[in-house]
Design an enzyme around this catalytic site. Sequence first.
Site, PDB file in Angstrom:
ATOM      1  N   LYS A  18       0.946  -1.338  -0.062  1.00 35.97           N
ATOM      2  CA  LYS A  18       0.083   0.152  -0.202  1.00 35.97           C
ATOM      3  C   LYS A  18       0.920   1.116  -0.163  1.00 35.97           C
ATOM      4  CE  LYS A  18      -3.993   1.972   2.487  1.00 35.97           C
ATOM      5  NZ  LYS A  18      -4.572   1.775   3.825  1.00 35.97           N
TER       6      LYS A  18
ATOM      7  N   SER B  91      -9.683  -0.039   7.061  1.00 35.78           N
ATOM      8  CA  SER B  91      -9.270  -0.143   5.958  1.00 35.78           C
ATOM      9  C   SER B  91      -8.548  -1.208   5.568  1.00 35.78           C
ATOM     10  CB  SER B  91      -8.158   1.181   5.873  1.00 35.78           C
ATOM     11  OG  SER B  91      -8.889   2.511   5.867  1.00 35.78           O
TER      12      SER B  91
ATOM     13  N   SER C 176      -9.501   2.370   3.078  1.00 40.97           N
ATOM     14  CA  SER C 176      -8.736   3.205   2.191  1.00 40.97           C
ATOM     15  C   SER C 176      -8.118   2.195   1.421  1.00 40.97           C
ATOM     16  CB  SER C 176      -7.919   4.098   2.991  1.00 40.97           C
ATOM     17  OG  SER C 176      -7.010   3.162   3.943  1.00 40.97           O
TER      18      SER C 176
END
Lengths: 508, 502
Positions: A81, A180, A156
């Site tokens: 990420k 997330s 997210s």
Amino acid sequence: MSTDITRLSAAELAGALARGDVSSTEVTQAHLDRIAAVDGDLNAFLHVSSQDALATAQDVDARRAAGEELHPLAGVPIAVKDVVVTRGMPTTAGSKILEGWIPPYDATLVERLRAARLPILGKTNMDEFAMGSSTEHSAYGNTCNPWDLGRIPGGSGGGSAAAVAAFEAPLAIGTDTGGSIRQPGAVTGTVGVKPTYGGVSRYGLIAMASSLDQAGPVTRTVLDAALLHELIGGHDPRDSTSIPEPLPALVEAARQGATGDLSGVRVGVVTELSGEGYQEGVSARFAESLEVLRGLGAEIVEVSCPSFTYALDAYYLIMPSEASSNLAKFDGMRFGLRVEPTEGPVTAERVMAATRGAGFGDEVKRRIILGTYALSAGYYDAYYGSAQKVRTLIQRDFAAAFEKADVLVSPTAPTTAFRFGEKLDDPLAMYLNDVATIPANLAGVPGMSVPNGLSDDGLPVGFQILAPAKADDRMYRVGAALEAALEKTWGGSLLAQAPELKTTELTR
Amino acid sequence: MTSPTLELVAYDDAVRRYDPVIGIEVHVELGTKTKMFCAAEVAYGGEPNSQVTPVSLGLPGALPVLNGTAVEHAIKIGLALNCTIAESCRFARKNYFYPDVPKNFQTSQYDEPIAYDGWLDVELEDGTIVRVEIERAHMEEDAGKNTHVGGATGRIHGAEYSLVDYNRAGIPLVEIVTRPITGVGDRAPEVARAYVQTLRDIFRALDVSEARMERGNVRADVNLSLRPSPDSPLGTRTETKNVNSFRSVERAVRFEISRQAGVLDAGQKVIQETRHWHEDTGVTTSGRVKSDAEDYRYFPEPDLVPVAPSREWVEEIRATLPEMPVARRNRLQAEWGYADAEMRDVVNAGALDLIEATVAAGTSAAGARKWWMGELARRAKQDDQTLEDLTVTPAQISALQALVDSGRINDKLARQVLEGVLAGEGDPEDIVVSRGLEVVSDDGPLLAAIDDALAAQPDIAAKVQGGNLGPVGAIIGAVMKATRGQADAGRVRELVLERIGQ
């Protein structure tokens, strides 16, 4: 090999690599090819590091050929990420304010990935600074849900979840401040784990809310999550909040769970995390999964956690407060975007204001403003202070619930993936996506989302398992048991039911 | 907001009509190897931005880790100031945007300082002891250093651009805050100076900092307010920032007393503000106005865990604390038998350590004082040096005095030996030999010299023989001259009288 190697789990790939059935270079190239073929539509990756990944893969192959002892996951590629800093590789946190920034150092978890020689495929898309539940707040465009390209992949960490769901990567790293990792897992049919707070080092994670952030695995199987969790977890002296004790035996717990025996395990259903607001298909799959667990010998009990009702409210005071301070460093003075005012004097203060005005998106600004307000003199006690008290109450609710149950369970998210734009103009509706995941962050306890079927709309649903702090092994055991039992009824993994993605012709 | 220039009130007049109240915040940079929250080196004078890590640059993702030695130093300071050491305390974030603060917040302690509720006895030059109450001592990190380039003044106004050096950013600091110091009247400037000076001595005694004022290791912010009488409520205060020498502390307080008296005399109100001290002109000027609008949005630092020094550790540290300067001074004065005035002179001359070492090497306290406060003080003054700067050690002075005590040299020869030591010719013993300065104790050469002198001045011998002993000195002088001062004058006198037959 005749089978598509991108369809293999990380554990299967590790076995194939160890046996010499396939080389890491082949595995890595296959995933890079898959990215090239499908990511034009998905946009899961913000940066693909082909050269770096292939160099690592070739190095692994050479070492293996030389008989060197390697980490079990050596040579298995991974996506990271974009909120995690990677030396020499762009890191934007999904924000314009960091466009072009190349970090001079690696996050601790990236150091561990590199030390174990996992080829890093690239950096995945996300809501800007991890603020969102749909990845629509990325400054670099939406990531699409592989199940339906018109829908959000969660957030997210939508990029990591979509990449794993679309077989672009067998493993990915996510971060979870309010859900997330778990909510994207639920809406893409993947496994997502938020470890106990302090279980995985935060050194090198671009912080949103320091007391809530946790990095963890995003995978297609519970066993893969355990393998990755054990690799990235454990004490780090560079993170003062890191837990000094060793991790529990997670892989072992996952293997034990997969045998399908949950006798003696008490599974607590949290009353407050179901019912109104939960989509019918979500509730139905949840009820079926409880029956599956009962069938494996688990005892199902009801527990009430009354303070959870206030979790969302407390979260939306604590998280923005910490974020407002954590994001102050993005000011155009030392790194990243720098914008000078077009008129008037060019003072430091005005450059900071112009940079932040141009570099941050609306959701980030909204949270900075909320947090700045909540911490202001005269409001601190009423907002931040009260929220911290709620946090204590939630911790007590967890403590009491874990007296009655070994793990707590709920649907991971109240709905399946929604359409792009559906909640973009309604922040409160967007925030409600995290209603079931937030309590774990506020209390620091671990949580996992396991795919448990499709809703009536044909989209995946997630089953959340929560365990006491430092007892992450419990959720691996229960998660693996549920996964094994469900896959038996489905005749394979849930992702096998996902539609085939249109692939772009390779020009290579 | 700046008030028009008002008349300063003469100091004596100001303190006759107003009661000054002072409050002092002292920042001391701790002499740790590494910074407060990361492994960047702490060293003076490095290339700009060479002593930095992702943490001290505030890069995204970096996290602080507390320096244990800094905590130990802070506890030492707290104990030396008679404070209570917190059983648990936290860091907080002080949020404000400024380029020298890399994270745009300073990691500091806010409502939970590591040490609180202490006191410090401060001795003024005339021996008066003033007890200063300490509110708190807390840990924090230093900011970087801005250099404003292109302007005439070196200040930010008018500068073309500014450079930031983050070498200093993150150096551990302890900030010590007094409670309001009241009841000192016209001695306020002196008390302020003595307080800062005593703290500096303590930092050195504790070995927690080099405590060099000129390098900014110790920086004082001086708060001052006036009120009509000691019974009145406290007046509005000003805070004069970064006063970086003892003398400036005294002058800044003096100036603010005169200035504020002028404001109050004119019927105006003192504005609560930060003021800048100007070393060259000896005045303070208005800086930032401290308004309620300034809001640092303090909250507990979530990246650090609470600091909980165990009671055992605190007691261990307490047991290793060195003697504090005032206590040491009192003990040494008693041991040495110096009068109050003598002791004060010794302290003010910076001779305490030197005399202590000389005495430790075996010299009497009186003998040690005679050298350091006499001949050596004169030499230092003449060369515009401190006693410490002189190229002579306490061991050498002790050896020198031992030569005098044994009679091998006399005081006059000893001064010549000292010349040699200061000139780098070696230790006293070497110089006595190399310069041939030993007292002539053999009577033979002395008698020859006496005979020569008597022969040269026959009338003196006659006078002496006639019972007038006065002129004997002339003969002794001639003999001393002939022997280049190496004769024992007493022995010469005996021999002269013998020779003349008295």
